[in-house]
Structures are given as C-alpha cells and as structure tokens.
Design a protein around this motif. Structure first.
Motif, PDB file in Angstrom:
ATOM      1  N   GLY A   1       0.818  -1.200   0.000  1.00  0.00           N
ATOM      2  CA  GLY A   1       0.000   0.000   0.000  1.00  0.00           C
ATOM      3  C   GLY A   1       0.853   1.251   0.000  1.00  0.00           C
ATOM      4  O   GLY A   1       0.586   2.206  -0.707  1.00  0.00           O
ATOM      5  N   HIS A   2       1.905   1.191   0.760  1.00  0.00           N
ATOM      6  CA  HIS A   2       2.784   2.343   0.869  1.00  0.00           C
ATOM      7  C   HIS A   2       3.453   2.671  -0.457  1.00  0.00           C
ATOM      8  O   HIS A   2       3.428   3.801  -0.929  1.00  0.00           O
ATOM      9  CB  HIS A   2       3.837   2.063   1.947  1.00  0.00           C
ATOM     10  CG  HIS A   2       4.764   3.196   2.159  1.00  0.00           C
ATOM     11  ND1 HIS A   2       4.349   4.393   2.679  1.00  0.00           N
ATOM     12  CD2 HIS A   2       6.082   3.330   1.887  1.00  0.00           C
ATOM     13  CE1 HIS A   2       5.380   5.214   2.736  1.00  0.00           C
ATOM     14  NE2 HIS A   2       6.440   4.597   2.259  1.00  0.00           N
TER      15      HIS A   2
ATOM     16  N   SER B   1       0.989   4.247  -3.204  1.00  0.00           N
ATOM     17  CA  SER B   1       0.668   5.672  -3.217  1.00  0.00           C
ATOM     18  C   SER B   1       1.879   6.477  -3.677  1.00  0.00           C
ATOM     19  O   SER B   1       1.735   7.500  -4.343  1.00  0.00           O
ATOM     20  CB  SER B   1       0.180   6.128  -1.845  1.00  0.00           C
ATOM     21  OG  SER B   1       1.139   5.853  -0.862  1.00  0.00           O
TER      22      SER B   1
ATOM     23  N   ASP C   1       1.905   8.999  -6.909  1.00  0.00           N
ATOM     24  CA  ASP C   1       2.452  10.352  -6.816  1.00  0.00           C
ATOM     25  C   ASP C   1       3.523  10.587  -7.875  1.00  0.00           C
ATOM     26  O   ASP C   1       3.637  11.688  -8.416  1.00  0.00           O
ATOM     27  CB  ASP C   1       3.066  10.587  -5.429  1.00  0.00           C
ATOM     28  CG  ASP C   1       2.002  10.769  -4.369  1.00  0.00           C
ATOM     29  OD1 ASP C   1       0.815  10.856  -4.747  1.00  0.00           O
ATOM     30  OD2 ASP C   1       2.346  10.819  -3.183  1.00  0.00           O
TER      31      ASP C   1
ATOM     32  N   ASN D   1      -8.630   4.107  -8.185  1.00  0.00           N
ATOM     33  CA  ASN D   1      -9.867   4.109  -7.422  1.00  0.00           C
ATOM     34  C   ASN D   1     -10.772   2.941  -7.787  1.00  0.00           C
ATOM     35  O   ASN D   1     -11.383   2.314  -6.922  1.00  0.00           O
ATOM     36  CB  ASN D   1     -10.592   5.422  -7.669  1.00  0.00           C
ATOM     37  CG  ASN D   1     -11.227   5.928  -6.404  1.00  0.00           C
ATOM     38  OD1 ASN D   1     -12.219   5.384  -5.959  1.00  0.00           O
ATOM     39  ND2 ASN D   1     -10.615   6.931  -5.808  1.00  0.00           N
TER      40      ASN D   1
ATOM     41  N   GLU E   1      -9.154  -0.287  -6.451  1.00  0.00           N
ATOM     42  CA  GLU E   1      -9.215  -0.347  -4.988  1.00  0.00           C
ATOM     43  C   GLU E   1     -10.649  -0.613  -4.521  1.00  0.00           C
ATOM     44  O   GLU E   1     -10.888  -1.417  -3.620  1.00  0.00           O
ATOM     45  CB  GLU E   1      -8.700   0.970  -4.401  1.00  0.00           C
ATOM     46  CG  GLU E   1      -8.336   0.839  -2.936  1.00  0.00           C
ATOM     47  CD  GLU E   1      -8.426   2.154  -2.200  1.00  0.00           C
ATOM     48  OE1 GLU E   1      -9.149   3.064  -2.659  1.00  0.00           O
ATOM     49  OE2 GLU E   1      -7.772   2.283  -1.163  1.00  0.00           O
ATOM     50  N   THR E   2     -11.615   0.078  -5.160  1.00  0.00           N
ATOM     51  CA  THR E   2     -13.024  -0.120  -4.805  1.00  0.00           C
ATOM     52  C   THR E   2     -13.430  -1.564  -5.094  1.00  0.00           C
ATOM     53  O   THR E   2     -14.153  -2.179  -4.303  1.00  0.00           O
ATOM     54  CB  THR E   2     -13.919   0.855  -5.593  1.00  0.00           C
ATOM     55  OG1 THR E   2     -13.423   2.172  -5.387  1.00  0.00           O
ATOM     56  CG2 THR E   2     -15.360   0.769  -5.134  1.00  0.00           C
TER      57      THR E   2
ATOM     58  N   ARG F   1     -12.236  -3.659  -2.336  1.00  0.00           N
ATOM     59  CA  ARG F   1     -12.993  -3.378  -1.114  1.00  0.00           C
ATOM     60  C   ARG F   1     -14.375  -4.026  -1.163  1.00  0.00           C
ATOM     61  O   ARG F   1     -14.848  -4.593  -0.198  1.00  0.00           O
ATOM     62  CB  ARG F   1     -13.136  -1.861  -0.969  1.00  0.00           C
ATOM     63  CG  ARG F   1     -13.630  -1.415   0.376  1.00  0.00           C
ATOM     64  CD  ARG F   1     -13.928   0.057   0.353  1.00  0.00           C
ATOM     65  NE  ARG F   1     -12.734   0.845   0.017  1.00  0.00           N
ATOM     66  CZ  ARG F   1     -12.365   1.937   0.688  1.00  0.00           C
ATOM     67  NH1 ARG F   1     -13.064   2.352   1.695  1.00  0.00           N
ATOM     68  NH2 ARG F   1     -11.303   2.612   0.315  1.00  0.00           N
TER      69      ARG F   1
ATOM     70  N   LEU G   1     -15.277   9.735  -8.065  1.00  0.00           N
ATOM     71  CA  LEU G   1     -14.794   9.813  -6.679  1.00  0.00           C
ATOM     72  C   LEU G   1     -13.286  10.040  -6.627  1.00  0.00           C
ATOM     73  O   LEU G   1     -12.775  10.680  -5.720  1.00  0.00           O
ATOM     74  CB  LEU G   1     -15.142   8.484  -5.991  1.00  0.00           C
ATOM     75  CG  LEU G   1     -15.078   8.432  -4.490  1.00  0.00           C
ATOM     76  CD1 LEU G   1     -16.232   9.208  -3.905  1.00  0.00           C
ATOM     77  CD2 LEU G   1     -15.150   6.983  -4.028  1.00  0.00           C
TER      78      LEU G   1
ATOM     79  N   ALA H   1     -11.580  13.656  -6.068  1.00  0.00           N
ATOM     80  CA  ALA H   1     -11.695  14.478  -4.863  1.00  0.00           C
ATOM     81  C   ALA H   1     -10.330  15.021  -4.446  1.00  0.00           C
ATOM     82  O   ALA H   1     -10.195  16.190  -4.100  1.00  0.00           O
ATOM     83  CB  ALA H   1     -12.316  13.665  -3.727  1.00  0.00           C
TER      84      ALA H   1
ATOM     85  N   ARG I   1     -17.890  18.331  -9.129  1.00  0.00           N
ATOM     86  CA  ARG I   1     -18.692  17.885  -7.988  1.00  0.00           C
ATOM     87  C   ARG I   1     -18.059  18.344  -6.675  1.00  0.00           C
ATOM     88  O   ARG I   1     -18.737  18.887  -5.804  1.00  0.00           O
ATOM     89  CB  ARG I   1     -18.787  16.363  -8.020  1.00  0.00           C
ATOM     90  CG  ARG I   1     -19.413  15.762  -6.790  1.00  0.00           C
ATOM     91  CD  ARG I   1     -19.552  14.257  -6.929  1.00  0.00           C
ATOM     92  NE  ARG I   1     -20.213  13.725  -5.751  1.00  0.00           N
ATOM     93  CZ  ARG I   1     -21.523  13.773  -5.557  1.00  0.00           C
ATOM     94  NH1 ARG I   1     -22.284  14.316  -6.485  1.00  0.00           N
ATOM     95  NH2 ARG I   1     -22.047  13.296  -4.466  1.00  0.00           N
ATOM     96  N   TYR I   2     -16.759  18.099  -6.532  1.00  0.00           N
ATOM     97  CA  TYR I   2     -16.110  18.411  -5.252  1.00  0.00           C
ATOM     98  C   TYR I   2     -15.843  19.907  -5.098  1.00  0.00           C
ATOM     99  O   TYR I   2     -15.925  20.429  -3.989  1.00  0.00           O
ATOM    100  CB  TYR I   2     -14.851  17.565  -5.078  1.00  0.00           C
ATOM    101  CG  TYR I   2     -15.222  16.103  -4.957  1.00  0.00           C
ATOM    102  CD1 TYR I   2     -15.877  15.653  -3.814  1.00  0.00           C
ATOM    103  CD2 TYR I   2     -15.013  15.213  -5.992  1.00  0.00           C
ATOM    104  CE1 TYR I   2     -16.281  14.331  -3.701  1.00  0.00           C
ATOM    105  CE2 TYR I   2     -15.417  13.888  -5.893  1.00  0.00           C
ATOM    106  CZ  TYR I   2     -16.052  13.457  -4.737  1.00  0.00           C
ATOM    107  OH  TYR I   2     -16.473  12.160  -4.632  1.00  0.00           O
TER     108      TYR I   2
END
Lengths: 343, 350
Positions: free
Chosen positions: B2-3, B6, B10, B40, B43-44, B47, B145, B148, B179-180
C-alpha cells in the motif's frame, strides 16, 4: 480566571490569608457554539491510511462556560480508581460524574493516586445544545485539579492542552476542542481519540455569529446517546476538500471561505449516510443565509444550536443582523446570543 | 505494498498546480491523469469484493486509461487486457506490454465513428469466453470519486475557483472535479471541451481526428446538467494549442492539455476577475512523433495559419461544425438542449 495559590501547611513557605486552607485551585473553561467543521477524514498514506472522526469547534471566548473549584484532601488518602463512586472525588453537583472521573484521572496523571479531593463545578451552558456543557465542565475540572496540585507542591504545574485533551476524552469518551487556545491557531481535533489531527497556520478569521436554538422546545439532545453519523465514501472524500478550503480561509483570513466550510459541514450533518442529525427548517435557514448576505451557517453536529456567520467588517452589518433576527424569529427559533469569534 | 503504491501514483501524477499567465489562470498538471480513476476503480473493486487477486481486468481504451490501468494493475499483480484500436501506436503498445498488459487491437481505423462499439464488442466477447471483469471506466462511479483529491489540491493551492475548464471524454474528471469544487463553490462555472463528431454533447458520431477527448458513446459518468458552457475544437486547433502551451509556458504537454489551455486562457483574459483553472490530463510522450513533429504536421495539413483563434458562438450543438465553436449549455439535460430547434442563423461571432 481567579487563582488561589495556597501552600500545604507546614511546608514552611509563605501562604496567603487562608493560612490553614487545604491546597485548592479554581479554573474556568469557555463554551463553544457548534462546529465549523465536523466529519470523517481520510488521513495518512499507504499502510498508515485511516479514517478519523474530527472537528473544528467554534469557540465562544467571551462567554462564561464552566467554573470548577478543586480542593485536595490529604487527610482522606485511600485506594482510588477512575470508576464512578470509587474515585475519591466528592463532586458537586453529584451527578457530574464526567468531572469526577476527569479529576481522578488528572490526579493520577500527576502520580497522586491516593489523593482525595472535593470538586465543585458551576456551569452556565445549557445541556444538549451542542455548546460544550459537558466538555467545559470537564476541562475546568482538569485545570482546577492541576492548580490545586501546583498549590500542594508549591511549584508550577504545566498542563498542556494536549494532556487536557487526553484526560478529557478518557473521562467522557468524546470531547470538544475547548482546551486549545483558539486565538493562536486552529485545530482539527479527533474528538473521540483526544488528539490533534492537524494544526492550521493561524486562527479562524474573525467572524460575527448570530446564534439561535432550533430545538429548545424539545429540551435539547442527549449527546451521550446520540448515534454516530456515518458518512459515505463520497462525503469522506469531500471532507478532505473542506480542509483545503479551511486552510485557504485561515491563510486569507476570509470569512467568506470559512462560511463555505461551515455550510458544507452543516449540509453533511443533514445528509449523513446513516444517523443524520436534521435541524428543523434547515432549507429555510439556508434561504435566510442567502437573503441576509450571511457567509455561512454553523450548526452543532450533536446538539440543537445553529448560527449565521457574518463578516464583522460589512458596512451594513447592523441592518443585516436585524433582518436575520426577525427572519429567524418568524421560524419560531429563539435567538440565543450574538458573539465574535475566535477573538 | 500500500505504501509503495501511493508513492507510485504520486510519481506518475504528482498533482502540481501550476500558476500561469494571466495571473488569474492556473492548471492542474496531471501528466498521467488516469492513474487516479484506475487506482480508485481497482481499490473499490477489492474493497467491495468484486475483484480478487486472481481477477483478470478488461477495459476498452486507446489512450491514457490503458496506461493508468496498466500501472495500477502491475502494482496489484492483476492481469489486464486492453481492447483498443490503432490509436494505440507501437510505442504505447510496447509500454503497456512491458507493464504486463495484453493489448488487443480491433480492426478499425483509429478515427472510425463507431470505434467504441467495435472495441466493446471485442471486450464482451473476451469476457464471455474467460469470465474476466470489466472495470467500466465510463460508468463506474469510482471514476468521479477519484477526483476528490485533485480537487482538494487545486483548492489548497489556488483558492476559490470561479471557472473550471476541462476536456471531456468519460465525464469522470470534468464532472468529478466539478462535484467536489461545487460542494464549496456552487456558482463555479464548468466549461467542457469536446470535439466535432463526438456524441457527448449532441453531435452526430463521425470520424474524429482529435483523440483523447470526445466519445462515440454516452458514458454514465457524464452529467450534462453540470456544464455551463461547451466548446468544440478541431484537431488542428488543439494541436496548435499544444504548441502554444509549450511556447508560452515551457510545459510540453499533449493536445488535450493544449485544448484546455486555449479555452482557459481565452476565459482568463476576458474575465480578469475570475480565477480560471484548466485541467491538463496528459504529457507529450505520445505526441513527439506526430503533433510535435513538423514533418508529420505539414504532411497532414495541420498549419498554424489555418487554426481558428477565437470561438464562434453557436445556437445549437448541431451548428458547431469546424474550427472552434462554443455554446451556452446552461446546466441543462441533453434532451432539453437537443429539443431546442436549431435556428437558421448558423453562428454569431462571439
């Protein structure tokens, strides 16, 4: 804030007029008026990634919150534990058990596990309104105990806001961020953990708030039994953006931007995925906000109060306030206060 | 894992907010924007339990979504099959394959009007045979999403945003960012950029020379009511705009970034009190041998002198036909806009 620095009898040093008085301390804590922002925030990266509930309180620095007087009772030593009734703290009023626990935990933090005390708490904050009636009493109690410890030891005791926060959350499970000085910086406070999630680079912009109660008729809300709001992933994502807007509001000292954050947060409280806390006539309140040129609407996310935020530098502030007061009166809500925050 | 993931995201999309001239103009400089929705969506999927470690992901794409998915799937050790067309040129195909993806090219010219239908048919056929899972970039709400955090960074560095200018392909970035941002700035204007022959904003599907924006189908992530204004640009206008972006800012980016720069700069110069944010989705890697190659540009008839430099205001989407056109969409649904009969006047200059 008054202070009575007495010394324990027999320590040979100067004492004040209450020569034989037991070591005691008096302290206060101001109330707050809802939260500018409260929600769930995704923080940390990778393996450290987590979601925390946190808030930014709207402090009422000029208002009376709670006052506590703590007196240590060295004659009543015993085996005490942080459990209601077994704390060795005699608290008045005696149903202020969170203050009782906070006092015990504070003495324990100073290593005074066997010390008993009496604690008197006076509060000027209505319960269930979302103005920190509980936390202001707890924080005043922690501070009063610390002062009494200082008096007992005859030395200064430094009680950091961080330690006050830790003790307060240990005593009442969730606390407002009243222990932090709102005039120097703004904090995003994890109210169920007792830790600062983020320090912002300055205080909130100076705002003038017209406060009212949307639920006086129902006798307020028992915040202890209030089920936690649960937010959608979409809402949690948007809460991250709220932090960015808040950073800009603080950097630019912009009431307009701070107001946008407040209104956003109020809407999330209304629309949480589970257990939203709906304010009566919220849509009408939004309309009044628009009509009166208010920068935003601040609400108690676990309470009944709400307020309209105004820029104190508006030329026609008086007439706008009058207009807002009469419109809110027409909705049947009682005006509670108008105040300047954070200073 | 996970680390490092990200960190990897980036590295590919550092989310720089770049201040440009005039001073009321800035851009989100993504480089590989699609890493965000790709991450996203995957990952979704994990999940929700729709994806597992042995899932094979399939997607239709001829561009940066393929690259974004390839980067993310490689990190998650997921198998990926991309269904594209000849817009996936050999260098991109090699890149995708080196990241472990399998690339299937449908037999269609890159510019065919129905290219998305053909890619989708090949994908569905493959799914039927293998039981693979489609990440559905066009309809997956995780796509929106994922914007954001980019919106958060834009607000953090640029403050209140008055006008957002974004190219539109899936609707994910344009509607997602809006949206955001609009959660705080509901009055913010959203300006979408499309190209002639794309069906997104009411035109009839036809051959499109400009890729990377527009679409031959209507994606579920596109919310027409979000848009205040639509601009249509031709390929030459976008290509010349990419050069202009490079000359004026030193940022060497692709034509979708150029298109956003062109329209956003036009706005920023006209409305000097409005803060205008442009979205730059891509870098120039895929365009060195065409848009940035003068020989290729000349051979294909793309000349600076022929590009429109001002938009023509049109009264109906079907009136937008060439160069640079703009239309007041006014946050309406597609059916309402198309129901307005085209008037005989074919366009008024501004």
């Amino acid at each position: 804030m008054t202070e009575m620095l007495t010394r324990t009898p027999g320590d040979g040093r100067i004492t004040n007029s209450h020569a034989l008085a037991k070591p005691c301390g008096v302290a206060t804590c101001q109330p707050h008026f809802g939260e500018l922002l409260q929600g769930a925030f995704a923080i940390g990266k990778g393996a450290n990634h987590r979601t925390v509930r946190a808030l930014v309180s709207v402090h009422m620095p000029h208002a009376d919150g709670a006052e506590a007087r703590a007196t240590l009772e060295p004659s009543r030593m015993g085996k005490f534990v942080p459990q209601v009734g077994r704390t060795g703290i005699e608290v008045r009023p005696n149903h202020f058990y969170k203050c009782e626990l906070a006092a015990r935990l504070t003495l324990d933090a100073f290593g005074m596990h066997n010390m008993a005390a009496t604690l008197e708490v006076r509060t000027f904050v209505p319960e269930g309104a979302g103005m920190g009636s509980s936390t202001s009493g707890v924080v005043a109690s922690i501070r009063a105990i610390a002062k009494s410890v200082a008096a007992c030891r005859g030395s200064r005791v430094i009680m950091t806001p961080h330690l006050q926060a830790k003790l307060a959350v240990a005593a009442e499970h969730a606390s407002d961020s009243l222990m932090f000085d709102c005039t120097s910086s703004t904090v995003l406070f994890a109210h169920r953990v007792g830790r600062v999630v983020q320090f912002f680079n300055g205080p909130l912009p100076q705002m003038y708030i017209l406060g009212f109660d949307t639920g006086a008729a129902n006798g307020g809300i028992g915040t202890d039994r209030l089920p936690r709001a649960r937010y959608s992933r979409d809402q949690i994502a948007a809460f991250g953006c709220a932090l960015a807007v808040l950073e800009r509001a603080i950097a630019e000292q912009s009431v307009t931007l701070a107001g946008r954050v407040a209104t956003f947060s109020a809407i999330q409280s209304e629309t949480a995925l589970q257990n939203p806390l709906k304010k009566p006539k919220f849509d009408e309140l939004l309309r009044i906000k628009e009509d009166t040129g208010s920068a935003g609407i601040v609400v108690a996310h676990s309470g009944t109060v709400a307020g309209l935020i105004f820029d104190p530098n508006l030329a026609d502030l008086r007439s706008r306030l009058d207009e807002a007061k009469s419109a809110i009166g027409c909705l049947g809500f009682d005006i509670l206060c108008s105040f300047s925050t954070p200073y | 894992m996970g680390h490092t993931l990200s960190d990897t995201i980036d590295a590919h999309a550092p989310l720089k907010i770049v201040s440009l001239r005039p001073e009321n103009l800035a851009a989100i400089d993504f480089r590989v924007m699609k890493v965000f929705p790709a991450f996203n969506i995957i990952e979704t999927g994990f999940r929700d339990g729709t994806f597992g470690p042995n899932t094979t992901i399939v997607e239709t794409s001829s561009g940066t979504m393929a690259l974004g998915l390839a980067i993310v799937c490689m990190q998650f050790s997921l198998k990926l099959h991309i269904f594209g067309d000849r817009a996936i040129e050999p260098p991109l195909k090699r890149t995708l394959e080196e990241l472990g993806a399998e690339v299937h090219l449908v037999e269609a010219t890159a510019s065919d009007a129905n290219v998305q239908q053909l890619r989708k048919r090949a994908l569905l056929d493959f799914m039927g045979r293998t039981g693979a899972t489609w990440s559905r970039q066009y309809d997956n709400l995780g796509n929106q999403l994922s914007y954001a955090r980019p919106a958060e960074e834009a607000i953090r560095h640029f403050g209140k945003i008055d006008v957002l200018v974004a190219t539109v392909g899936s609707g994910g970035s344009s509607c997602g960012l809006a949206r955001y941002c609009r959660a705080f700035f509901p009055e913010m204007k959203l300006i979408g950029i499309d190209t002639f022959g794309s069906v997104l904003f009411g035109q009839r599907a036809r051959r499109r020379d400009l890729r990377g924006l527009g679409n031959s189908i209507l994606p579920g992530n596109l919310f027409h009511e979000d848009f205040d204004e639509i601009h249509w640009l031709g390929a030459n206008e976008a290509y010349q705009a990419a050069h202009r972006l490079h000359r004026e800012t030193s940022l060497r980016r692709g034509p979708t970034s150029g298109a956003a720069y062109l329209v956003a700069k036009w706005y920023a110069e006209r409305f000097t009190k409005s803060k205008v944010l442009a979205v730059f989705p891509d870098d120039s890697n895929r365009y060195e041998h065409n848009v940035y190659d003068p020989t290729w540009m000349y051979a294909n008839g793309y000349q600076a002198a022929l590009a429109a430099t001002e938009p023509v205001l049109v009264r109906h989407p079907l009136h937008a036909d060439i160069g640079w056109c703009r239309f007041n969409w006014r946050r309406r649904p597609l059916t309402e806009v198309m129901g307005d009969q085209p008037s005989p006047n074919r366009g008024i200059h501004n």
